[in-house]
Write a protein that holds these residues in place. Structure first.
Motif, PDB file in Angstrom:
ATOM      1  N   ALA A 178       0.818  -1.218   0.000  1.00 19.11           N
ATOM      2  CA  ALA A 178       0.000   0.000   0.000  1.00 19.11           C
ATOM      3  C   ALA A 178       0.848   1.264   0.000  1.00 19.11           C
ATOM      4  O   ALA A 178       0.320   2.361  -0.185  1.00 19.11           O
ATOM      5  N   HIS A 179       2.155   1.130   0.244  1.00 18.86           N
ATOM      6  CA  HIS A 179       3.080   2.269   0.296  1.00 18.86           C
ATOM      7  C   HIS A 179       2.629   3.311   1.322  1.00 18.86           C
ATOM      8  O   HIS A 179       2.572   4.503   1.049  1.00 18.86           O
ATOM      9  N   LYS A 180       2.323   2.804   2.505  1.00 20.24           N
ATOM     10  CA  LYS A 180       1.935   3.668   3.620  1.00 20.24           C
ATOM     11  C   LYS A 180       3.010   3.551   4.713  1.00 20.24           C
ATOM     12  O   LYS A 180       3.585   2.472   4.906  1.00 20.24           O
ATOM     13  N   PRO A 181       3.298   4.648   5.428  1.00 18.69           N
ATOM     14  CA  PRO A 181       4.423   4.665   6.383  1.00 18.69           C
ATOM     15  C   PRO A 181       4.121   3.963   7.694  1.00 18.69           C
ATOM     16  O   PRO A 181       3.906   4.594   8.737  1.00 18.69           O
ATOM     17  N   SER A 182       4.115   2.640   7.652  1.00 19.31           N
ATOM     18  CA  SER A 182       3.920   1.831   8.852  1.00 19.31           C
ATOM     19  C   SER A 182       5.180   0.986   9.028  1.00 19.31           C
ATOM     20  O   SER A 182       5.462   0.108   8.208  1.00 19.31           O
ATOM     21  N   PHE A 183       5.959   1.255  10.067  1.00 17.68           N
ATOM     22  CA  PHE A 183       7.255   0.591  10.205  1.00 17.68           C
ATOM     23  C   PHE A 183       7.081  -0.888  10.544  1.00 17.68           C
ATOM     24  O   PHE A 183       6.255  -1.251  11.382  1.00 17.68           O
ATOM     25  N   VAL A 184       7.883  -1.732   9.896  1.00 21.49           N
ATOM     26  CA  VAL A 184       7.861  -3.176  10.120  1.00 21.49           C
ATOM     27  C   VAL A 184       9.019  -3.542  11.049  1.00 21.49           C
ATOM     28  O   VAL A 184      10.172  -3.201  10.773  1.00 21.49           O
ATOM     29  N   VAL A 185       8.707  -4.227  12.133  1.00 20.20           N
ATOM     30  CA  VAL A 185       9.772  -4.723  13.014  1.00 20.20           C
ATOM     31  C   VAL A 185       9.693  -6.245  13.079  1.00 20.20           C
ATOM     32  O   VAL A 185       8.648  -6.839  12.851  1.00 20.20           O
ATOM     33  N   ASP A 186      10.826  -6.861  13.362  1.00 20.12           N
ATOM     34  CA  ASP A 186      10.872  -8.312  13.453  1.00 20.12           C
ATOM     35  C   ASP A 186      11.866  -8.721  14.534  1.00 20.12           C
ATOM     36  O   ASP A 186      12.353  -7.882  15.299  1.00 20.12           O
ATOM     37  N   ALA A 187      12.167 -10.007  14.594  1.00 23.13           N
ATOM     38  CA  ALA A 187      13.081 -10.499  15.629  1.00 23.13           C
ATOM     39  C   ALA A 187      14.461  -9.875  15.494  1.00 23.13           C
ATOM     40  O   ALA A 187      15.127  -9.594  16.501  1.00 23.13           O
ATOM     41  N   TYR A 188      14.916  -9.653  14.261  1.00 24.57           N
ATOM     42  CA  TYR A 188      16.216  -9.010  14.053  1.00 24.57           C
ATOM     43  C   TYR A 188      16.219  -7.605  14.658  1.00 24.57           C
ATOM     44  O   TYR A 188      17.179  -7.199  15.309  1.00 24.57           O
ATOM     45  N   THR A 189      15.141  -6.856  14.426  1.00 23.43           N
ATOM     46  CA  THR A 189      15.058  -5.486  14.940  1.00 23.43           C
ATOM     47  C   THR A 189      15.182  -5.473  16.456  1.00 23.43           C
ATOM     48  O   THR A 189      15.940  -4.685  17.028  1.00 23.43           O
ATOM     49  N   ARG A 190      14.427  -6.351  17.106  1.00 26.61           N
ATOM     50  CA  ARG A 190      14.470  -6.420  18.567  1.00 26.61           C
ATOM     51  C   ARG A 190      15.858  -6.805  19.058  1.00 26.61           C
ATOM     52  O   ARG A 190      16.394  -6.227  19.998  1.00 26.61           O
ATOM     53  N   ARG A 191      16.469  -7.771  18.396  1.00 25.01           N
ATOM     54  CA  ARG A 191      17.785  -8.253  18.823  1.00 25.01           C
ATOM     55  C   ARG A 191      18.835  -7.159  18.682  1.00 25.01           C
ATOM     56  O   ARG A 191      19.657  -6.950  19.576  1.00 25.01           O
ATOM     57  N   ILE A 192      18.823  -6.446  17.557  1.00 26.02           N
ATOM     58  CA  ILE A 192      19.826  -5.412  17.308  1.00 26.02           C
ATOM     59  C   ILE A 192      19.712  -4.289  18.343  1.00 26.02           C
ATOM     60  O   ILE A 192      20.698  -3.866  18.941  1.00 26.02           O
ATOM     61  N   LEU A 193      18.495  -3.800  18.559  1.00 29.61           N
ATOM     62  CA  LEU A 193      18.322  -2.671  19.472  1.00 29.61           C
ATOM     63  C   LEU A 193      18.534  -3.075  20.932  1.00 29.61           C
ATOM     64  O   LEU A 193      19.117  -2.308  21.707  1.00 29.61           O
ATOM     65  N   SER A 194      18.095  -4.265  21.297  1.00 23.93           N
ATOM     66  CA  SER A 194      18.291  -4.687  22.682  1.00 23.93           C
ATOM     67  C   SER A 194      19.756  -4.999  22.958  1.00 23.93           C
ATOM     68  O   SER A 194      20.255  -4.739  24.051  1.00 23.93           O
ATOM     69  N   HIS A 195      20.454  -5.526  21.952  1.00 30.84           N
ATOM     70  CA  HIS A 195      21.880  -5.835  22.104  1.00 30.84           C
ATOM     71  C   HIS A 195      22.677  -4.580  22.428  1.00 30.84           C
ATOM     72  O   HIS A 195      23.670  -4.624  23.158  1.00 30.84           O
ATOM     73  N   HIS A 196      22.222  -3.436  21.886  1.00 35.30           N
ATOM     74  CA  HIS A 196      22.935  -2.177  22.120  1.00 35.30           C
ATOM     75  C   HIS A 196      22.268  -1.319  23.199  1.00 35.30           C
ATOM     76  O   HIS A 196      22.555  -0.129  23.322  1.00 35.30           O
ATOM     77  N   GLY A 197      21.376  -1.958  23.975  1.00 34.45           N
ATOM     78  CA  GLY A 197      20.823  -1.301  25.150  1.00 34.45           C
ATOM     79  C   GLY A 197      19.796  -0.229  24.886  1.00 34.45           C
ATOM     80  O   GLY A 197      19.487   0.575  25.769  1.00 34.45           O
ATOM     81  N   MET A 198      19.209  -0.208  23.681  1.00 36.51           N
ATOM     82  CA  MET A 198      18.232   0.827  23.356  1.00 36.51           C
ATOM     83  C   MET A 198      16.812   0.445  23.771  1.00 36.51           C
ATOM     84  O   MET A 198      15.983   1.316  24.049  1.00 36.51           O
ATOM     85  N   VAL A 199      16.513  -0.843  23.790  1.00 39.45           N
ATOM     86  CA  VAL A 199      15.202  -1.316  24.224  1.00 39.45           C
ATOM     87  C   VAL A 199      15.401  -2.609  25.017  1.00 39.45           C
ATOM     88  O   VAL A 199      16.458  -3.232  24.958  1.00 39.45           O
ATOM     89  N   SER A 200      14.361  -3.005  25.716  1.00 37.93           N
ATOM     90  CA  SER A 200      14.406  -4.273  26.444  1.00 37.93           C
ATOM     91  C   SER A 200      14.314  -5.447  25.463  1.00 37.93           C
ATOM     92  O   SER A 200      13.653  -5.350  24.420  1.00 37.93           O
ATOM     93  N   SER A 201      14.943  -6.547  25.807  1.00 34.59           N
ATOM     94  CA  SER A 201      14.881  -7.735  24.955  1.00 34.59           C
ATOM     95  C   SER A 201      13.486  -8.344  24.947  1.00 34.59           C
ATOM     96  O   SER A 201      13.174  -9.184  24.097  1.00 34.59           O
ATOM     97  N   THR A 202      12.632  -7.934  25.872  1.00 28.07           N
ATOM     98  CA  THR A 202      11.275  -8.473  25.954  1.00 28.07           C
ATOM     99  C   THR A 202      10.230  -7.482  25.436  1.00 28.07           C
ATOM    100  O   THR A 202       9.030  -7.717  25.599  1.00 28.07           O
ATOM    101  N   ILE A 203      10.655  -6.402  24.813  1.00 26.79           N
ATOM    102  CA  ILE A 203       9.710  -5.400  24.310  1.00 26.79           C
ATOM    103  C   ILE A 203       8.742  -6.037  23.318  1.00 26.79           C
ATOM    104  O   ILE A 203       9.124  -6.873  22.501  1.00 26.79           O
ATOM    105  N   GLY A 204       7.485  -5.668  23.407  1.00 21.37           N
ATOM    106  CA  GLY A 204       6.466  -6.213  22.523  1.00 21.37           C
ATOM    107  C   GLY A 204       6.492  -5.582  21.145  1.00 21.37           C
ATOM    108  O   GLY A 204       7.123  -4.535  20.922  1.00 21.37           O
ATOM    109  N   TYR A 205       5.785  -6.221  20.216  1.00 20.29           N
ATOM    110  CA  TYR A 205       5.797  -5.751  18.833  1.00 20.29           C
ATOM    111  C   TYR A 205       5.307  -4.309  18.727  1.00 20.29           C
ATOM    112  O   TYR A 205       5.964  -3.467  18.105  1.00 20.29           O
TER     113      TYR A 205
END
Length: 226
Positions: free
Chosen positions: A141-168
């Motif tokens: 649809a080309h609408k600005p809705s960001f897609v997150v996945d397991a990689y996104t959570r792992r990358i950000l939590s690994h660098h202390g930006m979010v919790s490893s248990t943060i929900g989608y």
């Protein structure tokens, strides 16, 4: 105290874009092909999805009307390479029936809806969860809705930006609040996160050659995102 989300994400995007360039993701010829790919990619590799989509193309079935008209067994055979093919056959049929029943089969009108309404409607269709819905919104649809996945959570939590248990939804909102609402930016950023997650930020991370490690050792620069 770590960097603010907007600062960190700006630096992260610039670093990944410099390292890997534009990703040109999602590979598809039509919006419907994007939707089918988004449904089929659940719990499997993209290579397997490609095989299934090629089978659909050979049978001339990459069309919602033709899928509803075909024998379900033919559809199942086409979707076999994607894994969980009985389940995914039901999901593909559920989407096509919904499109026919609610929008008279008009995919363009369906995708042209307000983003929030379209997302809510997608989430009400069997087999479409948040990640699949946002993939359809962003790439079909080309609408600005960001897609997150397991990689996104792992990358950000690994660098202390979010919790490893943060929900989608919370992780999605983290990006939506910090970034300009820009379809191209969201598409490239999501694809780049998948790329670096696949190469470096695995369950057993390869931090040494990762460009993000070098980024964190440098003085942050603030440049405007596209």
């Amino acid at each position: 105290m770590g960097p603010q989300p907007a600062v960190f994400l700006r630096r992260l995007f610039e670093t990944l874009f410099a390292a890997f360039g534009p990703q040109g993701w999602w590979p598809a010829d039509t919006p419907f092909e994007v939707i089918i790919g988004a449904i089929l990619t659940q719990n499997t590799s993209w290579n397997n999805v490609t095989l299934a989509i090629e089978r659909l193309k050979v049978k001339d079935l990459l069309d919602p009307h033709k899928i509803l008209a075909t024998d379900p067994e033919t559809l199942r055979e086409c979707l076999k390479p994607s894994g969980f093919f009985n389940q995914k056959t039901r999901y593909v049929l559920a989407f096509c029936r919904h499109l026919q029943d609610r929008h008279e089969g008009n995919l363009l009108a369906f995708l042209a809806q307000d983003m929030a309404l379209l997302r809510q409607e997608l989430l009400g269709i069997s087999g479409i969860g948040p990640e699949t819905a946002d993939s359809i919104l962003l790439y079909a649809a080309h609408k600005p809705s960001f897609v997150v996945d397991a990689y996104t959570r792992r990358i950000l939590s690994h660098h202390g930006m979010v919790s490893s248990t943060i929900g989608y939804e919370a992780l999605r909102q983290y990006f939506m609040d910090a970034l300009p609402s820009n379809v191209y930016l969201f598409q490239e950023f999501h694809a780049l996160l998948v790329r670096i997650g696949h190469l470096f930020c695995r369950k057993k991370p390869r931090c040494g050659p990762c460009p993000v490690r070098a980024m964190l050792e440098e003085t942050p620069e603030t440049r405007r995102l596209p």
